[in-house]
Design a protein around this motif. Sequence first.
Motif, PDB file in Angstrom:
ATOM      1  N   UNK A   5     -12.811 -39.994   2.957  1.00  0.00           N
ATOM      2  CA  UNK A   5     -13.163 -38.578   3.127  1.00  0.00           C
ATOM      3  C   UNK A   5     -12.015 -37.668   2.694  1.00  0.00           C
ATOM      4  N   UNK A   6     -12.363 -36.472   2.319  1.00  0.00           N
ATOM      5  CA  UNK A   6     -11.353 -35.458   1.999  1.00  0.00           C
ATOM      6  C   UNK A   6     -10.620 -35.114   3.288  1.00  0.00           C
ATOM      7  N   UNK A   7      -9.285 -35.065   3.204  1.00  0.00           N
ATOM      8  CA  UNK A   7      -8.451 -34.673   4.348  1.00  0.00           C
ATOM      9  C   UNK A   7      -7.806 -33.339   4.015  1.00  0.00           C
ATOM     10  N   UNK A   8      -7.965 -32.372   4.918  1.00  0.00           N
ATOM     11  CA  UNK A   8      -7.369 -31.050   4.719  1.00  0.00           C
ATOM     12  C   UNK A   8      -6.637 -30.617   5.973  1.00  0.00           C
ATOM     13  N   UNK A   9      -5.500 -30.000   5.767  1.00  0.00           N
ATOM     14  CA  UNK A   9      -4.719 -29.417   6.839  1.00  0.00           C
ATOM     15  C   UNK A   9      -4.977 -27.919   6.831  1.00  0.00           C
ATOM     16  N   UNK A  28     -16.644 -25.746   9.534  1.00  0.00           N
ATOM     17  CA  UNK A  28     -17.533 -25.926   8.380  1.00  0.00           C
ATOM     18  C   UNK A  28     -17.100 -27.127   7.540  1.00  0.00           C
ATOM     19  N   UNK A  29     -15.809 -27.308   7.376  1.00  0.00           N
ATOM     20  CA  UNK A  29     -15.304 -28.441   6.604  1.00  0.00           C
ATOM     21  C   UNK A  29     -15.595 -29.754   7.327  1.00  0.00           C
ATOM     22  N   UNK A  30     -15.424 -29.757   8.642  1.00  0.00           N
ATOM     23  CA  UNK A  30     -15.764 -30.959   9.432  1.00  0.00           C
ATOM     24  C   UNK A  30     -17.253 -31.260   9.313  1.00  0.00           C
ATOM     25  N   UNK A  35     -12.196 -34.619   6.924  1.00  0.00           N
ATOM     26  CA  UNK A  35     -11.274 -34.790   8.042  1.00  0.00           C
ATOM     27  C   UNK A  35     -10.353 -33.581   8.042  1.00  0.00           C
ATOM     28  N   UNK A  36     -10.303 -32.876   9.177  1.00  0.00           N
ATOM     29  CA  UNK A  36      -9.542 -31.633   9.267  1.00  0.00           C
ATOM     30  C   UNK A  36      -8.454 -31.764  10.330  1.00  0.00           C
ATOM     31  N   UNK A  37      -7.244 -31.404   9.940  1.00  0.00           N
ATOM     32  CA  UNK A  37      -6.115 -31.341  10.861  1.00  0.00           C
ATOM     33  C   UNK A  37      -5.761 -29.868  10.999  1.00  0.00           C
ATOM     34  N   UNK A  38      -5.690 -29.364  12.234  1.00  0.00           N
ATOM     35  CA  UNK A  38      -5.341 -27.961  12.466  1.00  0.00           C
ATOM     36  C   UNK A  38      -3.957 -27.902  13.094  1.00  0.00           C
ATOM     37  N   UNK A  39      -3.061 -27.140  12.501  1.00  0.00           N
ATOM     38  CA  UNK A  39      -1.673 -27.095  12.970  1.00  0.00           C
ATOM     39  C   UNK A  39      -1.486 -26.212  14.194  1.00  0.00           C
ATOM     40  N   UNK A  40      -2.411 -25.303  14.435  1.00  0.00           N
ATOM     41  CA  UNK A  40      -2.175 -24.316  15.483  1.00  0.00           C
ATOM     42  C   UNK A  40      -1.441 -23.120  14.908  1.00  0.00           C
ATOM     43  N   UNK A  56      -1.063 -37.205   5.057  1.00  0.00           N
ATOM     44  CA  UNK A  56      -1.552 -37.644   3.749  1.00  0.00           C
ATOM     45  C   UNK A  56      -2.810 -36.873   3.345  1.00  0.00           C
ATOM     46  N   UNK A  57      -2.693 -35.545   3.307  1.00  0.00           N
ATOM     47  CA  UNK A  57      -3.843 -34.692   3.027  1.00  0.00           C
ATOM     48  C   UNK A  57      -4.051 -34.491   1.529  1.00  0.00           C
ATOM     49  N   UNK A  58      -5.288 -34.156   1.202  1.00  0.00           N
ATOM     50  CA  UNK A  58      -5.643 -33.788  -0.166  1.00  0.00           C
ATOM     51  C   UNK A  58      -5.393 -32.311  -0.417  1.00  0.00           C
ATOM     52  N   UNK A  59      -5.462 -31.521   0.662  1.00  0.00           N
ATOM     53  CA  UNK A  59      -5.376 -30.070   0.513  1.00  0.00           C
ATOM     54  C   UNK A  59      -4.796 -29.435   1.768  1.00  0.00           C
TER      55      UNK A  59
END
Length: 138
Positions: A5-9, A28-30, A35-40, A56-59
């Motif tokens: 899956x696409x991983x985005x931060x 929306x991305x989820x 896969x979404x990582x949110x930094x806060x 190891x994100x794509x974007x």
Amino acid sequence: MSERPIRILIAKVGLDGHDRGAKVVAAALRDAGMEVVYTGLRKTPAVVVRAALEEDVDAIGVSILSGAHNTVLPRIREALDAEGMTDVILLAGGTIPEADARGLLDAGTVDHVFTPGAPLAGIVDTLKESVYARRAAA
């Protein structure tokens, strides 16, 4: 075998404390299977890039409402380049004037800019197309 899956931060950089838009885009991305990582809130460019490297994100999607886009985004791009992460797509969202958005795009600082009111489906589609094109080119 299916592709990973696409991983985005998703990041909020600087003193900007409003993250509703970032959370809506993240959802929306989820929902689109990413896969979404949110930094806060209130992260520095260095923290964002370190997190992107570790995850190891794509974007990276940066939400900016403070007006600091012409300072923050070049710092993130420079840090990505210094880490050899030139294949990571950098997206900006928020209240970025059209002339500034064009300047960031033309300079190669960001790959895409989304301003308030951008359709969520358009953000999803643009990210998918960009990531798949980068993966195919690698």
